[in-house]
Design an enzyme around this catalytic site. Sequence first.
Site, mmCIF file in Angstrom:
data_model
loop_
_atom_site.group_PDB
_atom_site.id
_atom_site.type_symbol
_atom_site.label_atom_id
_atom_site.label_comp_id
_atom_site.label_asym_id
_atom_site.label_seq_id
_atom_site.Cartn_x
_atom_site.Cartn_y
_atom_site.Cartn_z
ATOM 1 N N TRP A 1 0.990 -1.146 -0.030
ATOM 2 C CA TRP A 1 -0.025 -0.046 -0.103
ATOM 3 C C TRP A 1 0.853 1.218 0.092
ATOM 4 C CZ3 TRP A 1 -4.293 -0.992 -1.896
ATOM 5 C CH2 TRP A 1 -5.101 -1.982 -1.459
ATOM 6 N N ASP B 1 -0.768 6.497 6.557
ATOM 7 C CA ASP B 1 -1.897 5.591 6.419
ATOM 8 C C ASP B 1 -2.029 4.796 7.537
ATOM 9 O OD1 ASP B 1 -3.655 3.746 5.356
ATOM 10 O OD2 ASP B 1 -2.684 3.213 3.624
ATOM 11 N N LYS C 1 -11.788 -1.626 7.655
ATOM 12 C CA LYS C 1 -10.781 -2.595 8.223
ATOM 13 C C LYS C 1 -11.350 -2.775 9.712
ATOM 14 C CE LYS C 1 -8.659 -2.620 4.545
ATOM 15 N NZ LYS C 1 -7.547 -2.124 3.939
HETATM 16 C C1 PLP Z 1 -6.906 -1.665 2.340
HETATM 17 C C2 PLP Z 1 -5.922 -0.866 2.676
HETATM 18 C C3 PLP Z 1 -5.663 0.272 1.504
HETATM 19 C C4 PLP Z 1 -6.679 0.448 0.491
HETATM 20 O O1 PLP Z 1 -7.620 0.686 0.850
HETATM 21 P P1 PLP Z 1 -9.024 1.025 -0.328
HETATM 22 O O2 PLP Z 1 -10.267 1.589 0.463
HETATM 23 O O3 PLP Z 1 -9.438 -0.266 -0.751
HETATM 24 O O4 PLP Z 1 -8.791 1.952 -1.112
HETATM 25 C C5 PLP Z 1 -4.651 1.421 1.911
HETATM 26 N N1 PLP Z 1 -3.702 1.291 2.852
HETATM 27 C C6 PLP Z 1 -3.993 0.189 3.545
HETATM 28 C C7 PLP Z 1 -2.857 0.205 4.790
HETATM 29 C C8 PLP Z 1 -5.005 -0.792 3.630
HETATM 30 O O5 PLP Z 1 -5.156 -1.838 4.486
#
Ligand code: PLP
Length: 360
Positions: A102, A172, A196
Amino acid sequence: MARVYNFSAGPSALPESVLRQAADEMLDYQGCGHSVMEMSHRSKVFQSIIDGARDLVKELYNVPDNYKILFVQGGASTQFAAIPLNFLNKSGKADYIISGRWAKMAYKEAQKYGDVQIAASSEDKMFSYIPETTRESFRPDADYVYYCMNNTIYGTTFKYIPDTGDIPLVCDVSSCFFSEPLDISKFAVVYGGAQKNVAPAGLVIVIVREDLLGNARDYTPTMLDYKVQADADSLYNTPPCFTIYMCKLVLEWIKSFGGLEEMKAHNLKKANILYDYLDNSKMFKGTVVKEDRSLMNIPFVTGDADLDAKFIKEASDAGFINIKGHKTVGGMRASTYNAMPIEGVEALVEFMKKFEEANS
Ligand SMILES: *Cc1c(COP(=O)(O)O)cnc(C)c1O
């Protein structure tokens, strides 16, 4: 059918009590005679929902007053572009720590907008550890430093907050959102997708220091300009109303759980049950270095792809679903987000023990 134990990496399990409350309120939200799904986002009653969710974010994370809390859409992946568009605005340089897929995708997206470099990476060993950084890792004139705190796919997590000096730090936190306390004041921007740990899919929460707003590039799409979202209190256009409502219920659940300290203790307990077993098993092994192990995503393998496949099939039949690893890693991954009860992890470990006995 009984509810299964859902180890999905995302969208993932939600607290059962939250789902029940949402079901109870589905047809008639608190006496207003209609569902949150059908409600005007300009109504007083929805205003109280979004204000309530924002207040809970502030309370649980102890967000300082000089930060804005935004509810936006497009998933975390859309923020990969929004971050450079909003913050790559002085030297045009940004430094990224690449600790997983990511972070790498965020880096690639940001490269479209300026002089974006890799400050540190753990790609040399398939992202099985967290790279070390010091202040010297970053260009002093960088507009920001970016990293991803918890690596959902590889199962590693930063146990330190990178020291960037005066350079704004962007993070993030999608897959560790509200899983433990976090000192927001150390960051310029913290953001995460909700699916999540916080709500169903469709919502991203951005916590951003107010003084950084207002310098987006002039061609930034209006919807991606955090200043626009902040000025409109996240109601510039129709927000994902029902997801924001679910977010509020989940945050209330976290609060009633005892807040983020309690949540961390709960998550640590679960992760240790599984890691202790993995460390002692002759069949199953963790895939990352011990020091950097995630409390949220726990990948493991047997070392034999056929045996992995057999395990995944039998686990699924026994009610432990979504335990297959990401396609780039293979093997298994158990995601033990907030809503996974301790009993779920205990039951999984019992099942793994039996599988190990029967297959060795
Ligand atoms: C799942 C995830 C993403 C992507 O998320 P989307 O909402 O599908 O774009 C980005 N960063 C991390 C750390 C993730 O776990």
